[in-house]
Design an enzyme around this catalytic site. Sequence first.
Site, PDB file in Angstrom:
ATOM      1  N   ARG A 173      -2.675  -5.526  -8.536  1.00  0.00           N
ATOM      2  CA  ARG A 173      -1.578  -6.454  -8.282  1.00  0.00           C
ATOM      3  C   ARG A 173      -1.492  -7.522  -9.366  1.00  0.00           C
ATOM      4  O   ARG A 173      -0.488  -7.703 -10.015  1.00  0.00           O
ATOM      5  CB  ARG A 173      -1.750  -7.125  -6.908  1.00  0.00           C
ATOM      6  CG  ARG A 173      -1.603  -6.177  -5.738  1.00  0.00           C
ATOM      7  CD  ARG A 173      -2.089  -6.807  -4.466  1.00  0.00           C
ATOM      8  NE  ARG A 173      -3.484  -7.213  -4.605  1.00  0.00           N
ATOM      9  CZ  ARG A 173      -4.157  -7.977  -3.765  1.00  0.00           C
ATOM     10  NH1 ARG A 173      -3.541  -8.457  -2.708  1.00  0.00           N
ATOM     11  NH2 ARG A 173      -5.420  -8.274  -3.966  1.00  0.00           N
ATOM     12  N   LYS A 191     -16.129  -7.686   5.020  1.00  0.00           N
ATOM     13  CA  LYS A 191     -15.041  -8.235   5.845  1.00  0.00           C
ATOM     14  C   LYS A 191     -15.261  -7.947   7.314  1.00  0.00           C
ATOM     15  O   LYS A 191     -15.836  -6.918   7.672  1.00  0.00           O
ATOM     16  CB  LYS A 191     -13.703  -7.598   5.431  1.00  0.00           C
ATOM     17  CG  LYS A 191     -13.236  -8.012   4.055  1.00  0.00           C
ATOM     18  CD  LYS A 191     -11.906  -7.350   3.731  1.00  0.00           C
ATOM     19  CE  LYS A 191     -11.445  -7.755   2.337  1.00  0.00           C
ATOM     20  NZ  LYS A 191     -10.268  -6.967   1.906  1.00  0.00           N
ATOM     21  N   HIS A 227       0.838  -1.202   0.000  1.00  0.00           N
ATOM     22  CA  HIS A 227       0.000   0.000   0.000  1.00  0.00           C
ATOM     23  C   HIS A 227       0.878   1.260   0.000  1.00  0.00           C
ATOM     24  O   HIS A 227       0.598   2.225  -0.706  1.00  0.00           O
ATOM     25  CB  HIS A 227      -0.896   0.041   1.246  1.00  0.00           C
ATOM     26  CG  HIS A 227      -1.885  -1.065   1.351  1.00  0.00           C
ATOM     27  ND1 HIS A 227      -1.986  -1.889   2.453  1.00  0.00           N
ATOM     28  CD2 HIS A 227      -2.853  -1.499   0.491  1.00  0.00           C
ATOM     29  CE1 HIS A 227      -2.965  -2.760   2.284  1.00  0.00           C
ATOM     30  NE2 HIS A 227      -3.501  -2.552   1.095  1.00  0.00           N
ATOM     31  N   SER A 245      -3.249  -7.815   3.113  1.00  0.00           N
ATOM     32  CA  SER A 245      -3.387  -7.621   4.555  1.00  0.00           C
ATOM     33  C   SER A 245      -3.687  -8.941   5.256  1.00  0.00           C
ATOM     34  O   SER A 245      -3.198  -9.188   6.365  1.00  0.00           O
ATOM     35  CB  SER A 245      -4.501  -6.614   4.845  1.00  0.00           C
ATOM     36  OG  SER A 245      -4.185  -5.380   4.256  1.00  0.00           O
TER      37      SER A 245
END
Length: 168
Positions: A92, A41, A17, A129
Site C-alpha cells: 500500500r 494480533k 484485499h 482491517s
Amino acid sequence: MSRALYAGSFDPITRGHLNIIERASKLFDKLFVGVAVNPDKKHLFNIRERHQMTTDAIRDIGIENIDVVEIPGLLVDYCNQYDIQYFVRGLRVSTDFEYEMQMFKINRDLGNVETIFLPADPNQTHLSSSAVRQLAKFGHCLDTYVTKNVYSALQNKYSNSDSKSVIA
Ligand code: COA
C-alpha cells in the site's frame, strides 16, 4: 500449473484485499486465498468466521480459479505441502515495504517460494482491517470499504457491545 498464495488475517477482508485478489487471480492458474493467523494480533473474528466471510466476499465477485483455505501454521509449510510456488503480497505505502522485505527474506530462508508484490489500488492505500473494525464499532457506513456480508458480520459482532461507552 502456476499456483500462488495470497494470505492475511482478513479480520475482516476489505475491498482493498479483493482488488489484489482479483488482479492476482489473472496472473496464476490457481490462487489460494489463505486465512491465516497473525500471532502478534488479537483477532476479532475467529478463523472459521474469517474463512466464511472471505469465501462469501469472493463468491460475490465471481472469480473461478480461487480456493479459500485456512492456514493455522506457517505459510511456507502450507506452500510446500500443496506445491504452491508463489506468495502474492500487496503493497500500500512505503512503510509496508520494509516489513514485506523482512517477510520475503524469512520466507525465502524457510522454503523455495518466490514473492510477487502487487501495488494496491491508489484509491485504497488508506484501507486496513483495523480501520474498518473501528468504523463499524461506531456504526459508520462502510459500503466503499467492505462487501455487504462483511458489513453484516461486523454489525452482528458489535451489536451486543456498548460501543459508544468506549469513547472515553
Ligand atoms: N487492502 C486493505 N488492507 C490491506 C491491504 C490491502 N490491499 N494489504 C494489507 N492490508 C492491511 C491488512 O488488513 C492489515 O490490517 P490490520 O493491521 O489493520 O489488521 C495490515 O494491512 C497488514 O496486513 P498484513 O501484513 O497482510 O497482515 P495480516 O495480519 O493481515 O497478515 C499474516 C499477516 C497472517 C500473513 C502473517 O502473520 C503470517 O504470515 N502468518 C502465518 C505465520 C507465518 O508464516 N509467518 C511468517 C514467518 S515469521
